[in-house]
Design a protein around this motif. Structure first.
Motif, PDB file in Angstrom:
ATOM      1  N   ALA A  12      23.908  45.503  43.547  1.00  0.00           N
ATOM      2  CA  ALA A  12      24.877  44.647  42.858  1.00  0.00           C
ATOM      3  C   ALA A  12      24.176  43.738  41.854  1.00  0.00           C
ATOM      4  N   GLN A  13      23.022  43.219  42.225  1.00  0.00           N
ATOM      5  CA  GLN A  13      22.256  42.376  41.308  1.00  0.00           C
ATOM      6  C   GLN A  13      21.794  43.172  40.083  1.00  0.00           C
ATOM      7  N   GLU A  14      21.450  44.420  40.312  1.00  0.00           N
ATOM      8  CA  GLU A  14      21.066  45.284  39.190  1.00  0.00           C
ATOM      9  C   GLU A  14      22.254  45.488  38.244  1.00  0.00           C
ATOM     10  N   CYS A  15      23.437  45.665  38.812  1.00  0.00           N
ATOM     11  CA  CYS A  15      24.645  45.813  37.985  1.00  0.00           C
ATOM     12  C   CYS A  15      24.874  44.569  37.128  1.00  0.00           C
ATOM     13  N   LEU A  16      24.697  43.396  37.733  1.00  0.00           N
ATOM     14  CA  LEU A  16      24.864  42.154  36.981  1.00  0.00           C
ATOM     15  C   LEU A  16      23.855  42.061  35.849  1.00  0.00           C
ATOM     16  N   THR A  17      22.622  42.406  36.149  1.00  0.00           N
ATOM     17  CA  THR A  17      21.562  42.368  35.134  1.00  0.00           C
ATOM     18  C   THR A  17      21.912  43.252  33.949  1.00  0.00           C
ATOM     19  N   GLU A  18      22.585  44.356  34.229  1.00  0.00           N
ATOM     20  CA  GLU A  18      22.923  45.306  33.175  1.00  0.00           C
ATOM     21  C   GLU A  18      24.272  45.029  32.526  1.00  0.00           C
ATOM     22  N   GLY A  19      24.874  43.879  32.870  1.00  0.00           N
ATOM     23  CA  GLY A  19      26.073  43.428  32.169  1.00  0.00           C
ATOM     24  C   GLY A  19      27.389  43.875  32.734  1.00  0.00           C
ATOM     25  N   ALA A  31      45.700  43.435  32.867  1.00  0.00           N
ATOM     26  CA  ALA A  31      46.576  43.192  31.713  1.00  0.00           C
ATOM     27  C   ALA A  31      45.800  42.595  30.542  1.00  0.00           C
ATOM     28  N   THR A  32      44.858  41.702  30.847  1.00  0.00           N
ATOM     29  CA  THR A  32      44.034  41.102  29.796  1.00  0.00           C
ATOM     30  C   THR A  32      43.193  42.158  29.099  1.00  0.00           C
ATOM     31  N   TRP A  33      42.609  43.042  29.879  1.00  0.00           N
ATOM     32  CA  TRP A  33      41.790  44.099  29.292  1.00  0.00           C
ATOM     33  C   TRP A  33      42.620  45.046  28.437  1.00  0.00           C
ATOM     34  N   GLN A  34      43.846  45.334  28.877  1.00  0.00           N
ATOM     35  CA  GLN A  34      44.703  46.212  28.092  1.00  0.00           C
ATOM     36  C   GLN A  34      45.009  45.602  26.725  1.00  0.00           C
ATOM     37  N   GLN A  35      45.071  44.280  26.701  1.00  0.00           N
ATOM     38  CA  GLN A  35      45.358  43.583  25.451  1.00  0.00           C
ATOM     39  C   GLN A  35      44.103  43.359  24.607  1.00  0.00           C
ATOM     40  N   ASP A  36      43.011  42.956  25.257  1.00  0.00           N
ATOM     41  CA  ASP A  36      41.814  42.540  24.525  1.00  0.00           C
ATOM     42  C   ASP A  36      40.713  43.594  24.474  1.00  0.00           C
ATOM     43  N   GLY A  37      40.862  44.649  25.246  1.00  0.00           N
ATOM     44  CA  GLY A  37      39.831  45.675  25.279  1.00  0.00           C
ATOM     45  C   GLY A  37      39.060  45.675  26.584  1.00  0.00           C
ATOM     46  N   PHE A  38      38.639  46.855  27.004  1.00  0.00           N
ATOM     47  CA  PHE A  38      37.939  47.005  28.274  1.00  0.00           C
ATOM     48  C   PHE A  38      36.428  46.805  28.080  1.00  0.00           C
ATOM     49  N   PRO A  39      35.750  46.246  29.089  1.00  0.00           N
ATOM     50  CA  PRO A  39      34.285  46.127  29.002  1.00  0.00           C
ATOM     51  C   PRO A  39      33.634  47.493  29.152  1.00  0.00           C
ATOM     52  N   ASP A  40      32.387  47.601  28.748  1.00  0.00           N
ATOM     53  CA  ASP A  40      31.664  48.864  28.899  1.00  0.00           C
ATOM     54  C   ASP A  40      31.439  49.205  30.370  1.00  0.00           C
ATOM     55  N   GLN A  41      31.156  48.144  31.179  1.00  0.00           N
ATOM     56  CA  GLN A  41      30.896  48.353  32.599  1.00  0.00           C
ATOM     57  C   GLN A  41      31.643  47.309  33.421  1.00  0.00           C
ATOM     58  N   ARG A 116      32.339  27.148  52.904  1.00  0.00           N
ATOM     59  CA  ARG A 116      31.343  27.193  51.838  1.00  0.00           C
ATOM     60  C   ARG A 116      31.314  28.601  51.256  1.00  0.00           C
ATOM     61  N   GLY A 117      31.019  28.679  49.975  1.00  0.00           N
ATOM     62  CA  GLY A 117      30.968  29.965  49.315  1.00  0.00           C
ATOM     63  C   GLY A 117      29.585  30.584  49.399  1.00  0.00           C
ATOM     64  N   VAL A 118      29.550  31.876  49.690  1.00  0.00           N
ATOM     65  CA  VAL A 118      28.301  32.648  49.613  1.00  0.00           C
ATOM     66  C   VAL A 118      28.305  33.307  48.237  1.00  0.00           C
ATOM     67  N   VAL A 119      27.340  32.962  47.426  1.00  0.00           N
ATOM     68  CA  VAL A 119      27.329  33.320  46.006  1.00  0.00           C
ATOM     69  C   VAL A 119      26.231  34.341  45.708  1.00  0.00           C
ATOM     70  N   LEU A 120      26.605  35.338  44.907  1.00  0.00           N
ATOM     71  CA  LEU A 120      25.636  36.337  44.460  1.00  0.00           C
ATOM     72  C   LEU A 120      25.205  36.025  43.034  1.00  0.00           C
ATOM     73  N   GLU A 121      23.899  35.865  42.842  1.00  0.00           N
ATOM     74  CA  GLU A 121      23.335  35.712  41.517  1.00  0.00           C
ATOM     75  C   GLU A 121      22.304  36.811  41.278  1.00  0.00           C
ATOM     76  N   VAL A 122      21.858  36.927  40.061  1.00  0.00           N
ATOM     77  CA  VAL A 122      20.939  38.002  39.697  1.00  0.00           C
ATOM     78  C   VAL A 122      19.672  37.983  40.541  1.00  0.00           C
ATOM     79  N   ASP A 123      19.209  36.780  40.894  1.00  0.00           N
ATOM     80  CA  ASP A 123      17.926  36.677  41.594  1.00  0.00           C
ATOM     81  C   ASP A 123      18.006  36.134  43.010  1.00  0.00           C
ATOM     82  N   ARG A 124      19.215  35.853  43.514  1.00  0.00           N
ATOM     83  CA  ARG A 124      19.305  35.291  44.861  1.00  0.00           C
ATOM     84  C   ARG A 124      20.737  35.333  45.376  1.00  0.00           C
TER      85      ARG A 124
END
Length: 243
Positions: A12-19, A31-41, A116-124
């Motif tokens: 999952a961290q690798e996916c985040l790193t790659e955008g 609905a937002t994507w249908q209006q504004d365009g879909f992301p590449d990933q 409390r929230g358990v948060v995923l970041e690129v490095d931790r």
């Protein structure tokens, strides 16, 4: 659009790193994507074990609302059961409701659990309070809390096209020889939460507890809002019998 389905935190961290863009249950972004365009990933956490737990003191962000049952405290279970329609609850996720939505129907329940929230970041992966999760729109892996003695949740009926319906949640936590009552409300789009401590050995009555609670930020509610809080807190405190 490429949809990526990581099965480990490192993937999952690798996916985040790659955008890759997190999508939750996609009920809010489609609905937002249908209006504004879909992301590449895009990235869904639905195959990530850490994001799919359902336990007495933990709930994964990728869990769909329909899956939430009596394994979690009553306040959180009832909150999930009131979100949208059955079709929405079959696809909407915990993380999407808390971080991606402006209504955040689960938030009052999470606040009274002192989750409390358990948060995923690129490095931790780390835990932080919900205020930071919402302010920074972190990628949520899940919630963790300490199980309360008793809890409850109530959402008033709303009018079609009207303001968000009023919500109140309450939970009682054991604190040594005392109890800690946490209460949270959603009034329009504003969320208030506060608490009061009372000593069960002194025989503190419900009215005394409510009076103390009215001296907190919750006392700024209008008369109708406070009346709903009063009724709900009284019902939750009545559930302490036998605990």
């Amino acid at each position: 659009m490429l949809l990526r389905l990581p099965v480990s935190v490192s993937e999952a961290q690798e996916c985040l790193t790659e955008g890759a863009v997190p999508i939750g249950g996609a009920t809010l972004v489609w609905a937002t994507w249908q209006q504004d365009g879909f992301p590449d990933q895009a990235m869904s956490l639905r195959h990530l074990p850490e994001a799919n737990v359902i336990e007495r003191e933990a709930l994964g962000a990728a869990v769909v609302l329909r899956q939430i049952d009596d394994r979690v405290p009553e306040a959180l279970r009832r909150a999930a059961s009131t979100v949208g329609t059955g079709a929405v609850r079959r696809t909407a996720t915990v993380g999407g409701n808390l971080v991606g939505s402006t209504l955040r129907c689960l938030l009052p329940a999470a606040l009274v659990l002192n989750a409390r929230g358990v948060v995923l970041e690129v490095d931790r992966v780390h835990e932080t309070d919900l205020a930071e999760v919402l302010a920074k729109r972190h990628l949520l892996l899940g919630l963790r809390w300490h199980e309360p003695v008793v809890s409850g949740y109530r959402k008033l009926d709303g009018e079609a096209g009207g303001p968000p319906p009023f919500i109140v949640a309450a939970a009682v936590h054991a604190d040594g020889g005392r109890h800690l009552l946490r209460v949270a409300v959603r009034d329009g789009y504003e969320v208030l939460n506060d608490s009061t401590v009372y000593d069960i050995g002194t025989g503190t009555g419900t009215e005394q507890i409510l009076n103390a609670l009215q001296g907190t930020t919750l006392g700024t509610l209008d008369a109708s809002g406070w009346d709903v809080v009063r009724q709900h807190v009284t019902e939750v405190l009545a559930g302490l019998t036998g605990h």
